[in-house]
Write a protein that holds these residues in place. Structure first.
Motif, PDB file in Angstrom:
ATOM      1  N   VAL A   1       0.839  -1.205   0.000  1.00 47.15           N
ATOM      2  CA  VAL A   1       0.000   0.000   0.000  1.00 47.15           C
ATOM      3  C   VAL A   1       0.869   1.248   0.000  1.00 47.15           C
ATOM      4  CG1 VAL A   1      -1.730   1.314   1.287  1.00 47.15           C
ATOM      5  CG2 VAL A   1      -1.928  -1.174   1.115  1.00 47.15           C
ATOM      6  N   GLY A   2       1.910   1.263   0.833  1.00 48.18           N
ATOM      7  CA  GLY A   2       2.780   2.424   0.910  1.00 48.18           C
ATOM      8  C   GLY A   2       3.513   2.703  -0.387  1.00 48.18           C
ATOM      9  N   LEU A   3       4.013   1.644  -1.024  1.00 50.46           N
ATOM     10  CA  LEU A   3       4.702   1.821  -2.304  1.00 50.46           C
ATOM     11  C   LEU A   3       3.741   2.330  -3.381  1.00 50.46           C
ATOM     12  CD1 LEU A   3       6.961  -1.362  -2.315  1.00 50.46           C
ATOM     13  CD2 LEU A   3       7.695   1.016  -2.012  1.00 50.46           C
ATOM     14  N   ALA A   4       2.488   1.846  -3.327  1.00 51.23           N
ATOM     15  CA  ALA A   4       1.490   2.329  -4.285  1.00 51.23           C
ATOM     16  C   ALA A   4       1.148   3.792  -4.015  1.00 51.23           C
ATOM     17  CB  ALA A   4       0.232   1.471  -4.203  1.00 51.23           C
ATOM     18  N   ALA A   5       1.137   4.186  -2.740  1.00 53.06           N
ATOM     19  CA  ALA A   5       0.893   5.589  -2.395  1.00 53.06           C
ATOM     20  C   ALA A   5       2.019   6.464  -2.937  1.00 53.06           C
ATOM     21  CB  ALA A   5       0.771   5.742  -0.887  1.00 53.06           C
ATOM     22  N   ALA A   6       3.253   5.975  -2.836  1.00 45.75           N
ATOM     23  CA  ALA A   6       4.391   6.716  -3.379  1.00 45.75           C
ATOM     24  C   ALA A   6       4.281   6.860  -4.891  1.00 45.75           C
ATOM     25  CB  ALA A   6       5.693   6.004  -2.998  1.00 45.75           C
ATOM     26  N   GLU A   7       3.843   5.794  -5.556  1.00 49.81           N
ATOM     27  CA  GLU A   7       3.653   5.865  -7.006  1.00 49.81           C
ATOM     28  C   GLU A   7       2.552   6.855  -7.360  1.00 49.81           C
ATOM     29  OE1 GLU A   7       4.003   4.929 -11.142  1.00 49.81           O
ATOM     30  OE2 GLU A   7       5.324   4.952  -9.390  1.00 49.81           O
ATOM     31  N   GLY A   8       1.504   6.906  -6.540  1.00 52.31           N
ATOM     32  CA  GLY A   8       0.445   7.881  -6.768  1.00 52.31           C
ATOM     33  C   GLY A   8       0.959   9.304  -6.657  1.00 52.31           C
ATOM     34  N   ALA A   9       1.859   9.528  -5.685  1.00 57.65           N
ATOM     35  CA  ALA A   9       2.455  10.858  -5.528  1.00 57.65           C
ATOM     36  C   ALA A   9       3.289  11.228  -6.752  1.00 57.65           C
ATOM     37  CB  ALA A   9       3.293  10.899  -4.264  1.00 57.65           C
ATOM     38  N   ARG A  10       4.002  10.244  -7.278  1.00 51.91           N
ATOM     39  CA  ARG A  10       4.803  10.499  -8.482  1.00 51.91           C
ATOM     40  C   ARG A  10       3.915  10.871  -9.663  1.00 51.91           C
ATOM     41  NH1 ARG A  10       6.176   8.553 -13.120  1.00 51.91           N
ATOM     42  NH2 ARG A  10       4.764   6.776 -12.892  1.00 51.91           N
ATOM     43  N   ILE A  11       2.835  10.117  -9.819  1.00 55.24           N
ATOM     44  CA  ILE A  11       1.903  10.399 -10.919  1.00 55.24           C
ATOM     45  C   ILE A  11       1.296  11.788 -10.772  1.00 55.24           C
ATOM     46  CG2 ILE A  11      -0.311   9.708 -11.929  1.00 55.24           C
ATOM     47  CD1 ILE A  11       0.407   6.813 -11.213  1.00 55.24           C
ATOM     48  N   ALA A  12       1.042  12.195  -9.511  1.00 52.37           N
ATOM     49  CA  ALA A  12       0.442  13.510  -9.260  1.00 52.37           C
ATOM     50  C   ALA A  12       1.424  14.648  -9.513  1.00 52.37           C
ATOM     51  CB  ALA A  12      -0.090  13.578  -7.831  1.00 52.37           C
ATOM     52  N   GLY A  13       2.713  14.307  -9.658  1.00 54.05           N
ATOM     53  CA  GLY A  13       3.698  15.342  -9.961  1.00 54.05           C
ATOM     54  C   GLY A  13       4.491  15.825  -8.772  1.00 54.05           C
ATOM     55  N   ALA A  14       4.491  15.069  -7.676  1.00 54.99           N
ATOM     56  CA  ALA A  14       5.291  15.462  -6.509  1.00 54.99           C
ATOM     57  C   ALA A  14       6.769  15.494  -6.892  1.00 54.99           C
ATOM     58  CB  ALA A  14       5.063  14.493  -5.360  1.00 54.99           C
ATOM     59  N   SER A  15       7.497  16.483  -6.342  1.00 54.04           N
ATOM     60  CA  SER A  15       8.910  16.615  -6.695  1.00 54.04           C
ATOM     61  C   SER A  15       9.785  15.686  -5.872  1.00 54.04           C
ATOM     62  CB  SER A  15       9.368  18.066  -6.492  1.00 54.04           C
ATOM     63  OG  SER A  15       9.203  18.448  -5.130  1.00 54.04           O
ATOM     64  N   ARG A  16       9.383  15.421  -4.617  1.00 51.69           N
ATOM     65  CA  ARG A  16      10.138  14.508  -3.759  1.00 51.69           C
ATOM     66  C   ARG A  16       9.166  13.642  -2.964  1.00 51.69           C
ATOM     67  NH1 ARG A  16      14.210  16.822   0.271  1.00 51.69           N
ATOM     68  NH2 ARG A  16      12.421  18.115   0.847  1.00 51.69           N
ATOM     69  N   ILE A  17       9.590  12.428  -2.717  1.00 53.22           N
ATOM     70  CA  ILE A  17       8.785  11.509  -1.906  1.00 53.22           C
ATOM     71  C   ILE A  17       9.677  10.932  -0.815  1.00 53.22           C
ATOM     72  CG2 ILE A  17       7.313   9.443  -1.924  1.00 53.22           C
ATOM     73  CD1 ILE A  17       7.056   9.922  -4.966  1.00 53.22           C
ATOM     74  N   ILE A  18       9.313  11.142   0.457  1.00 55.38           N
ATOM     75  CA  ILE A  18      10.074  10.629   1.591  1.00 55.38           C
ATOM     76  C   ILE A  18       9.368   9.392   2.130  1.00 55.38           C
ATOM     77  CG2 ILE A  18      10.943  11.144   3.901  1.00 55.38           C
ATOM     78  CD1 ILE A  18      10.810  14.122   3.111  1.00 55.38           C
ATOM     79  N   GLY A  19      10.044   8.254   2.089  1.00 56.16           N
ATOM     80  CA  GLY A  19       9.470   7.015   2.581  1.00 56.16           C
ATOM     81  C   GLY A  19       9.984   6.697   3.976  1.00 56.16           C
ATOM     82  N   VAL A  20       9.085   6.413   4.905  1.00 57.26           N
ATOM     83  CA  VAL A  20       9.449   6.091   6.279  1.00 57.26           C
ATOM     84  C   VAL A  20       9.060   4.647   6.560  1.00 57.26           C
ATOM     85  CG1 VAL A  20       9.175   6.687   8.709  1.00 57.26           C
ATOM     86  CG2 VAL A  20       9.026   8.492   6.950  1.00 57.26           C
ATOM     87  N   ASP A  21      10.072   3.794   6.761  1.00 57.57           N
ATOM     88  CA  ASP A  21       9.811   2.384   7.025  1.00 57.57           C
ATOM     89  C   ASP A  21       9.480   2.206   8.500  1.00 57.57           C
ATOM     90  OD1 ASP A  21       9.808  -0.370   7.251  1.00 57.57           O
ATOM     91  OD2 ASP A  21      11.403  -0.608   5.773  1.00 57.57           O
ATOM     92  N   LEU A  22       8.286   1.685   8.786  1.00 55.65           N
ATOM     93  CA  LEU A  22       7.833   1.547  10.168  1.00 55.65           C
ATOM     94  C   LEU A  22       8.251   0.236  10.813  1.00 55.65           C
ATOM     95  CD1 LEU A  22       4.229   2.983   9.827  1.00 55.65           C
ATOM     96  CD2 LEU A  22       6.301   4.163  10.520  1.00 55.65           C
ATOM     97  N   ASN A  23       8.901  -0.644  10.049  1.00 50.87           N
ATOM     98  CA  ASN A  23       9.310  -1.944  10.583  1.00 50.87           C
ATOM     99  C   ASN A  23      10.711  -1.822  11.175  1.00 50.87           C
ATOM    100  OD1 ASN A  23       9.884  -4.579  11.176  1.00 50.87           O
ATOM    101  ND2 ASN A  23       9.375  -5.388   9.156  1.00 50.87           N
ATOM    102  N   ALA A  24      10.775  -1.569  12.481  1.00 52.69           N
ATOM    103  CA  ALA A  24      12.064  -1.360  13.148  1.00 52.69           C
ATOM    104  C   ALA A  24      12.960  -2.587  13.091  1.00 52.69           C
ATOM    105  CB  ALA A  24      11.825  -0.943  14.591  1.00 52.69           C
ATOM    106  N   LYS A  25      12.391  -3.765  12.964  1.00 52.09           N
ATOM    107  CA  LYS A  25      13.165  -4.992  12.969  1.00 52.09           C
ATOM    108  C   LYS A  25      14.117  -5.073  11.758  1.00 52.09           C
ATOM    109  CE  LYS A  25       9.846  -7.816  15.551  1.00 52.09           C
ATOM    110  NZ  LYS A  25       8.986  -9.020  15.538  1.00 52.09           N
ATOM    111  N   ARG A  26      13.792  -4.334  10.710  1.00 51.90           N
ATOM    112  CA  ARG A  26      14.668  -4.354   9.536  1.00 51.90           C
ATOM    113  C   ARG A  26      16.072  -3.872   9.894  1.00 51.90           C
ATOM    114  NH1 ARG A  26      11.548  -4.854   4.799  1.00 51.90           N
ATOM    115  NH2 ARG A  26       9.364  -4.230   5.047  1.00 51.90           N
ATOM    116  N   PHE A  27      16.173  -2.997  10.864  1.00 49.34           N
ATOM    117  CA  PHE A  27      17.456  -2.407  11.205  1.00 49.34           C
ATOM    118  C   PHE A  27      18.256  -3.271  12.186  1.00 49.34           C
ATOM    119  CE2 PHE A  27      14.504   1.036  10.154  1.00 49.34           C
ATOM    120  CZ  PHE A  27      15.176   1.591   9.074  1.00 49.34           C
ATOM    121  N   ASP A  28      17.647  -4.379  12.637  1.00 50.22           N
ATOM    122  CA  ASP A  28      18.335  -5.287  13.547  1.00 50.22           C
ATOM    123  C   ASP A  28      19.155  -6.327  12.795  1.00 50.22           C
ATOM    124  OD1 ASP A  28      17.166  -3.965  15.646  1.00 50.22           O
ATOM    125  OD2 ASP A  28      15.454  -5.343  15.779  1.00 50.22           O
ATOM    126  N   GLU A  29      18.937  -6.396  11.499  1.00 55.73           N
ATOM    127  CA  GLU A  29      19.597  -7.440  10.719  1.00 55.73           C
ATOM    128  C   GLU A  29      20.951  -6.971  10.187  1.00 55.73           C
ATOM    129  OE1 GLU A  29      16.879  -8.565   7.682  1.00 55.73           O
ATOM    130  OE2 GLU A  29      15.396  -9.386   9.074  1.00 55.73           O
TER     131      GLU A  29
END
Length: 236
Positions: A208-236
Motif C-alpha cells: 500500500v505504501g509503495l502504491a501511495a508513493a507511485e500515486g504521488a509520483r503520478i500527481a507530480g510530486a517533486s520529492r517523496i520521503i518514505g518512512v519504514d515503520l518496521n524497526a526490525k529491519r534495522f536489527d539485521e
C-alpha cells in the motif's frame, strides 16, 4: 472456456477458517450456482492481505465463523446468474470488495465510491439476493468475507463486485490491483491530492505504501520521503 458446470454445484478446495486465530483447513466445499445478479468465478491467483489476518484473528470485531477469507485475487468468470449482461464465461476479472451498484448517489458521485448497496461490510457473511451463503460443507453453511472469499478455487460475487480486465494482463501480477495497489494509489490521488511540485511523506513501505508513493509520483510530486515503520529491519 467450458460452461458445462453452469447451473451445477461445484465441489472444490477452499481454505476454511473454522475458529478465530486457528490454522486454516483445506476442505472440499460445495459452491452453489450464482443467482440473480451474481457471478461465479474460478480463482486462479489470490494473495494475502493484512485485512484477512486482522479479521481471522477476530480482535476488536464481531467474530463470524466458519468463514472463507480472501479478497485480493484474479480469476475467470465460470458462469453468470440471471440479469447479468456485462460479463460472460471466460472473461478475466478482479474481485472488488467495495463494489458499485451504479445506481445510488455514491456511485453517481465523482467524490465517493461508498456504494449504498455494495460498500465493504465485514459483518455480512451472506449474499444480498437471499441472505444465504453460496458455500457449504455437508449442508453446513460457510460464511463469505467482504463479498469476495477468494481463498477458494471457486467463489460467488455480486456482479457489482466484479471488474472486467484485459485478458492480456497477467493475472498473477494484476491480482494485487484488487486491493493493495488501488488502496495506496487511490489514497494519494483521490484523497490526499498532492499538488504538483510538493513533497510527500509516506509512512510504511509495504504494498500500500509503495502504491501511495507511485500515486504521488503520478500527481507530480517533486520529492517523496518514505518512512519504514518496521524497526526490525534495522536489527539485521
Amino acid at each position: 472456456m467450458s460452461s458445462t458446470t453452469a447451473g451445477q454445484v461445484i465441489r472444490c478446495k477452499a481454505a476454511v477458517a473454522w475458529e478465530a486465530g486457528k490454522p486454516l483447513v483445506i476442505e472440499e466445499v460445495e459452491v452453489a450456482p450464482p443467482q440473480a445478479m451474481e457471478v461465479r468465478l474460478k480463482i486462479l491467483f489470490t494473495s494475502l492481505c493484512h485485512t484477512d489476518v486482522y479479521f481471522w484473528e477476530a480482535k476488536g470485531q464481531t467474530p463470524l465463523f466458519p468463514r472463507i477469507f480472501g479478497h485480493e485475487a484474479g480469476g475467470i468468470v465460470e458462469s453468470v446468474g440471471e440479469g447479468v449482461t456485462d460479463l460472460k464465461p471466460g472473461d478475466h476479472v478482479l474481485p472488488v470488495f467495495t463494489g458499485e451498484c451504479k445506481e445510488c448517489r455514491h456511485c453517481k458521485s465523482e467524490e465517493s465510491n461508498m456504494c449504498d448497496l455494495l460498500r465493504i461490510n465485514t459483518d455480512r457473511g451472506v449474499m444480498l439476493n437471499d441472505g444465504k451463503s453460496r458455500f457449504s460443507i455437508n449442508g453446513q453453511p460457510i460464511y463469505h468475507f467482504v463479498g469476495t472469499s477468494t481463498f477458494s478455487e471457486y467463489t460467488v460475487l455480486h456482479v457489482g463486485s466484479v471488474a472486467k480486465i484485459n485478458p492480456a494482463a497477467p493475472l498473477d501480477k494484476v491480482c494485487v490491483l484488487s486491493c493493495g495497489i488501488s488502496t495506496g494509489l487511490g489514497a494519494t490521488l483521490n484523497v490526499a491530492k498532492p499538488k504538483k511540485g510538493s513533497t510527500v511523506a509516506v509512512f510504511g513501505l509495504g504494498a500500500v505504501g509503495l502504491a501511495a508513493a507511485e500515486g504521488a509520483r503520478i500527481a507530480g510530486a517533486s520529492r517523496i520521503i518514505g518512512v519504514d515503520l518496521n524497526a526490525k529491519r534495522f536489527d539485521e
